[in-house]
Design an enzyme around this catalytic site. Structure first.
Site, PDB file in Angstrom:
ATOM      1  N   TRP A  82       0.820  -1.207   0.000  1.00 40.76           N
ATOM      2  CA  TRP A  82       0.000   0.000   0.000  1.00 40.76           C
ATOM      3  C   TRP A  82       0.857   1.261   0.000  1.00 40.76           C
ATOM      4  O   TRP A  82       1.836   1.340   0.729  1.00 40.76           O
ATOM      5  CB  TRP A  82      -0.923  -0.002   1.229  1.00 40.76           C
ATOM      6  CG  TRP A  82      -1.960  -1.104   1.187  1.00 40.76           C
ATOM      7  CD1 TRP A  82      -1.987  -2.190   0.363  1.00 40.76           C
ATOM      8  CD2 TRP A  82      -3.127  -1.201   2.024  1.00 40.76           C
ATOM      9  NE1 TRP A  82      -3.097  -2.950   0.638  1.00 40.76           N
ATOM     10  CE2 TRP A  82      -3.810  -2.389   1.638  1.00 40.76           C
ATOM     11  CE3 TRP A  82      -3.648  -0.411   3.051  1.00 40.76           C
ATOM     12  CZ2 TRP A  82      -4.990  -2.785   2.269  1.00 40.76           C
ATOM     13  CZ3 TRP A  82      -4.819  -0.814   3.666  1.00 40.76           C
ATOM     14  CH2 TRP A  82      -5.483  -1.988   3.274  1.00 40.76           C
ATOM     15  N   ASN A 181      -7.969   0.117  -2.174  1.00 40.34           N
ATOM     16  CA  ASN A 181      -8.408  -1.007  -1.368  1.00 40.34           C
ATOM     17  C   ASN A 181      -9.812  -0.739  -0.841  1.00 40.34           C
ATOM     18  O   ASN A 181     -10.054   0.279  -0.186  1.00 40.34           O
ATOM     19  CB  ASN A 181      -7.452  -1.198  -0.185  1.00 40.34           C
ATOM     20  CG  ASN A 181      -7.929  -2.294   0.743  1.00 40.34           C
ATOM     21  OD1 ASN A 181      -8.020  -3.454   0.348  1.00 40.34           O
ATOM     22  ND2 ASN A 181      -8.299  -1.933   1.967  1.00 40.34           N
ATOM     23  N   GLU A 182     -10.719  -1.636  -1.133  1.00 38.89           N
ATOM     24  CA  GLU A 182     -12.053  -1.679  -0.545  1.00 38.89           C
ATOM     25  C   GLU A 182     -12.809  -0.348  -0.516  1.00 38.89           C
ATOM     26  O   GLU A 182     -13.115   0.190   0.551  1.00 38.89           O
ATOM     27  CB  GLU A 182     -11.972  -2.304   0.861  1.00 38.89           C
ATOM     28  CG  GLU A 182     -11.340  -3.690   0.781  1.00 38.89           C
ATOM     29  CD  GLU A 182     -11.387  -4.496   2.081  1.00 38.89           C
ATOM     30  OE1 GLU A 182     -11.820  -3.958   3.116  1.00 38.89           O
ATOM     31  OE2 GLU A 182     -10.996  -5.681   2.046  1.00 38.89           O
ATOM     32  N   TRP A 209     -19.033   0.160   6.244  1.00 38.08           N
ATOM     33  CA  TRP A 209     -18.655  -0.091   7.648  1.00 38.08           C
ATOM     34  C   TRP A 209     -17.795   1.003   8.248  1.00 38.08           C
ATOM     35  O   TRP A 209     -17.820   1.217   9.453  1.00 38.08           O
ATOM     36  CB  TRP A 209     -17.965  -1.454   7.794  1.00 38.08           C
ATOM     37  CG  TRP A 209     -16.614  -1.535   7.134  1.00 38.08           C
ATOM     38  CD1 TRP A 209     -15.402  -1.214   7.697  1.00 38.08           C
ATOM     39  CD2 TRP A 209     -16.341  -1.946   5.783  1.00 38.08           C
ATOM     40  NE1 TRP A 209     -14.393  -1.396   6.777  1.00 38.08           N
ATOM     41  CE2 TRP A 209     -14.927  -1.853   5.604  1.00 38.08           C
ATOM     42  CE3 TRP A 209     -17.124  -2.389   4.727  1.00 38.08           C
ATOM     43  CZ2 TRP A 209     -14.299  -2.176   4.396  1.00 38.08           C
ATOM     44  CZ3 TRP A 209     -16.496  -2.713   3.526  1.00 38.08           C
ATOM     45  CH2 TRP A 209     -15.112  -2.607   3.369  1.00 38.08           C
ATOM     46  N   TRP A 244     -14.097  -5.522  -1.213  1.00 35.87           N
ATOM     47  CA  TRP A 244     -14.155  -6.220   0.079  1.00 35.87           C
ATOM     48  C   TRP A 244     -14.850  -7.562  -0.016  1.00 35.87           C
ATOM     49  O   TRP A 244     -14.656  -8.439   0.826  1.00 35.87           O
ATOM     50  CB  TRP A 244     -14.822  -5.302   1.099  1.00 35.87           C
ATOM     51  CG  TRP A 244     -16.255  -5.615   1.479  1.00 35.87           C
ATOM     52  CD1 TRP A 244     -16.680  -6.074   2.712  1.00 35.87           C
ATOM     53  CD2 TRP A 244     -17.452  -5.477   0.698  1.00 35.87           C
ATOM     54  NE1 TRP A 244     -18.054  -6.236   2.711  1.00 35.87           N
ATOM     55  CE2 TRP A 244     -18.543  -5.878   1.487  1.00 35.87           C
ATOM     56  CE3 TRP A 244     -17.701  -5.048  -0.632  1.00 35.87           C
ATOM     57  CZ2 TRP A 244     -19.864  -5.872   1.016  1.00 35.87           C
ATOM     58  CZ3 TRP A 244     -19.010  -5.039  -1.103  1.00 35.87           C
ATOM     59  CH2 TRP A 244     -20.067  -5.447  -0.282  1.00 35.87           C
ATOM     60  N   TYR A 283     -13.586 -13.090   3.408  1.00 33.40           N
ATOM     61  CA  TYR A 283     -13.494 -13.402   4.835  1.00 33.40           C
ATOM     62  C   TYR A 283     -14.806 -14.023   5.296  1.00 33.40           C
ATOM     63  O   TYR A 283     -15.885 -13.571   4.905  1.00 33.40           O
ATOM     64  CB  TYR A 283     -13.261 -12.113   5.640  1.00 33.40           C
ATOM     65  CG  TYR A 283     -11.930 -11.433   5.369  1.00 33.40           C
ATOM     66  CD1 TYR A 283     -10.748 -11.955   5.879  1.00 33.40           C
ATOM     67  CD2 TYR A 283     -11.863 -10.268   4.607  1.00 33.40           C
ATOM     68  CE1 TYR A 283      -9.527 -11.335   5.643  1.00 33.40           C
ATOM     69  CE2 TYR A 283     -10.641  -9.630   4.364  1.00 33.40           C
ATOM     70  CZ  TYR A 283      -9.474 -10.172   4.888  1.00 33.40           C
ATOM     71  OH  TYR A 283      -8.274  -9.556   4.664  1.00 33.40           O
ATOM     72  N   GLU A 312      -7.253 -10.992  -0.649  1.00 32.83           N
ATOM     73  CA  GLU A 312      -7.122 -10.942   0.815  1.00 32.83           C
ATOM     74  C   GLU A 312      -7.924 -12.097   1.390  1.00 32.83           C
ATOM     75  O   GLU A 312      -9.098 -12.276   1.036  1.00 32.83           O
ATOM     76  CB  GLU A 312      -7.684  -9.639   1.410  1.00 32.83           C
ATOM     77  CG  GLU A 312      -6.816  -8.425   1.242  1.00 32.83           C
ATOM     78  CD  GLU A 312      -7.328  -7.234   2.085  1.00 32.83           C
ATOM     79  OE1 GLU A 312      -8.120  -7.442   3.038  1.00 32.83           O
ATOM     80  OE2 GLU A 312      -6.932  -6.097   1.766  1.00 32.83           O
ATOM     81  N   TRP A 341      -3.475 -12.396   3.876  1.00 34.05           N
ATOM     82  CA  TRP A 341      -3.342 -11.242   4.779  1.00 34.05           C
ATOM     83  C   TRP A 341      -2.804 -11.724   6.112  1.00 34.05           C
ATOM     84  O   TRP A 341      -3.441 -12.542   6.727  1.00 34.05           O
ATOM     85  CB  TRP A 341      -4.725 -10.587   4.980  1.00 34.05           C
ATOM     86  CG  TRP A 341      -4.617  -9.313   5.741  1.00 34.05           C
ATOM     87  CD1 TRP A 341      -4.676  -9.167   7.105  1.00 34.05           C
ATOM     88  CD2 TRP A 341      -4.423  -8.005   5.198  1.00 34.05           C
ATOM     89  NE1 TRP A 341      -4.522  -7.844   7.450  1.00 34.05           N
ATOM     90  CE2 TRP A 341      -4.363  -7.111   6.296  1.00 34.05           C
ATOM     91  CE3 TRP A 341      -4.279  -7.501   3.894  1.00 34.05           C
ATOM     92  CZ2 TRP A 341      -4.178  -5.730   6.132  1.00 34.05           C
ATOM     93  CZ3 TRP A 341      -4.092  -6.140   3.743  1.00 34.05           C
ATOM     94  CH2 TRP A 341      -4.054  -5.268   4.855  1.00 34.05           C
TER      95      TRP A 341
END
Ligand SMILES: *[C@@H]1O[C@H](CO)[C@@H](O)[C@H](O)[C@H]1NC(C)=O
Ligand SMILES: *[C@@H]1O[C@H](CO)[C@@H](O)[C@H](O)[C@H]1NC(C)=O
Ligand SMILES: *[C@@H]1O[C@H](CO)[C@@H](O)[C@H](O)[C@H]1NC(C)=O
Length: 370
Positions: A82, A181-182, A209, A244, A283, A312, A341
């Protein structure tokens, strides 16, 4: 004699460089003419937001080198890391939120180039992720300005992104650019009559979130303009975004692909601002993957014409599977890459998973010489 020999070598090297970059062919990657599976992990940083620019690289380089070496020894071939994050130390902003430089000490582009050279020396491909929307630590509204204000985004592209791409284009260790990212972390959930920008159906998905801040209209323009700027400067560059969850990036399973070529163009109107492959994060929640997750499907179930990397994942939210099983699943279900990750905090376990698949060949080779 020595001088002539050196000249000859340089010419030979530069002539072959363009054929030696990672490229996309249909829904998989090619490297030096062979199908390759991207296996590795997320670094993703040594000092969050403070790794590049302002002479910071000199202080973290040895730690990155150690990670690259361990990744290579485990049999990995690629690393996601990143860069600006939310503008903590680069780029350089004026007090009104316009970008006026890469960083206050002017080392950013050299740092970035040196990072790529280092990765090449370990035969590791790098996927730099420019921005992050998984959290909201943007107290000076730096990233915020770039997302909502076209003039501020233009200042970033002119002063930093285009010169950066120009400086490193064709570098064999540069696999692809990831714009963000996301983005869903900071997504505003609201009804819009245009399906590209309608986030109503994501209300119960977990998106937003980190705060309800941005419409997809603004997020997709942010991505479209940067992807376009990269490809203006380097037409062969690959560009992606890290979602995500596949829920926002597929038309399968009654979902909607907000990152389609059409939606990106609609948001930003820049013709080259399209994405070349998917980066799905995956996830589980309370031991279960949701029904759209990469780990309960074959890659082909998403119906995409582009490669998909599972960018991830970890065993802590891995549906009770081991890290070896997670890597093996990604390799054996048609995906084009697996990045766990993360290597700094969970390194030994992840490198074991990377080593577990290092000799696999059925879905692309993993060992490469850059
Ligand atoms: C994972 O373990 C949890 C807790 O033991 C259990 O509730 C859940 O059903 C398991 N999930 C799967 C996919 O086996
Ligand atoms: C993936 O495809 C294979 C071959 O068609 C099939 O046997 C398998 O059940 C599929 N797996 C999932 C998770 O859908
Ligand atoms: C992979 O191949 C190398 C070289 O043949 C071998 O030493 C190693 O044990 C193999 N690793 C696995 C996990 O199969």
């Amino acid at each position: 004699m020595a001088i002539h020999f050196t000249l000859f070598l340089n010419i030979t090297l530069s002539a072959v460089v363009s054929g030696e970059r990672l490229s996309v062919s249909g829904n998989h990657f090619l490297f030096k003419g062979e199908k390759v599976f991207l296996s590795g992990g997320n670094l993703p940083w040594i000092k969050y937001g403070y790794d590049y620019g302002n002479n910071q690289w000199a202080g973290v380089k040895a730690q990155v080198a150690k990670q690259l070496q361990m990744l290579r020894d485990a049999g990995g071939n690629s690393l996601r890391l990143w860069i600006h994050i939310q503008g903590e130390s680069s780029p350089l902003f004026d007090e009104n939120g316009y970008v006026i430089g890469t960083d206050s000490q002017g080392t950013f582009i050299n740092d970035f180039q040196d990072m790529l050279n280092l990765a090449q020396s370990y035969d590791i491909l790098v996927i730099p992720t420019l921005w992050n929307a998984a959290v909201d630590f943007d107290k000076y509204h730096r990233l915020d300005g770039l997302i909502v204000n076209p003039a501020k985004l233009t200042s970033y592209i002119k002063v930093v992104l285009t010169p950066l791409v120009r400086a490193v284009k064709g570098h064999p260790a540069l696999a692809a650019w990831e714009i963000m990212n996301e983005p869903e972390g900071l997504l505003e959930l609201e009804f819009n009559k245009d399906p590209c920008f309608n986030t109503f159906m994501l209300v119960t998905s977990g998106a937003g979130w980190a705060g309800w801040k941005y419409s997809y209209q603004h997020m997709l323009r942010f991505i479209n303009w940067q992807a376009d700027a990269i490809k203006q400067e380097d037409p062969e560059a690959l560009v992606t975004v890290g979602v995500w969850n596949p829920k926002s990036n597929t038309n399968s399973f009654h979902m909607f692909d907000h990152y389609s070529d059409e939606c990106l163009y609609k948001a930003g109107k820049r013709a080259l601002g399209k994405l070349d492959f998917h980066d799905f994060h995956s996830y589980s929640f309370e031991g279960e993957f949701d029904t759209v997750a990469a780990f309960v499907h074959n890659c082909s179930d998403y119906g995409s014409t582009k490669p998909i990397v599972v960018g991830e994942f970890w065993k802590q939210q891995g549906g009770n599977r081991t890290t070896n099983q997670l890597f093996e699943y990604v390799y054996r279900h048609g995906y084009s890459g697996a990045w766990s990750w993360d290597l700094v905090n969970n390194g030994p376990d992840q490198r074991a998973g990377i080593a577990h698949i290092r000799n696999y060949t059925g879905n692309g080779k993993i060992h490469i010489d850059i």
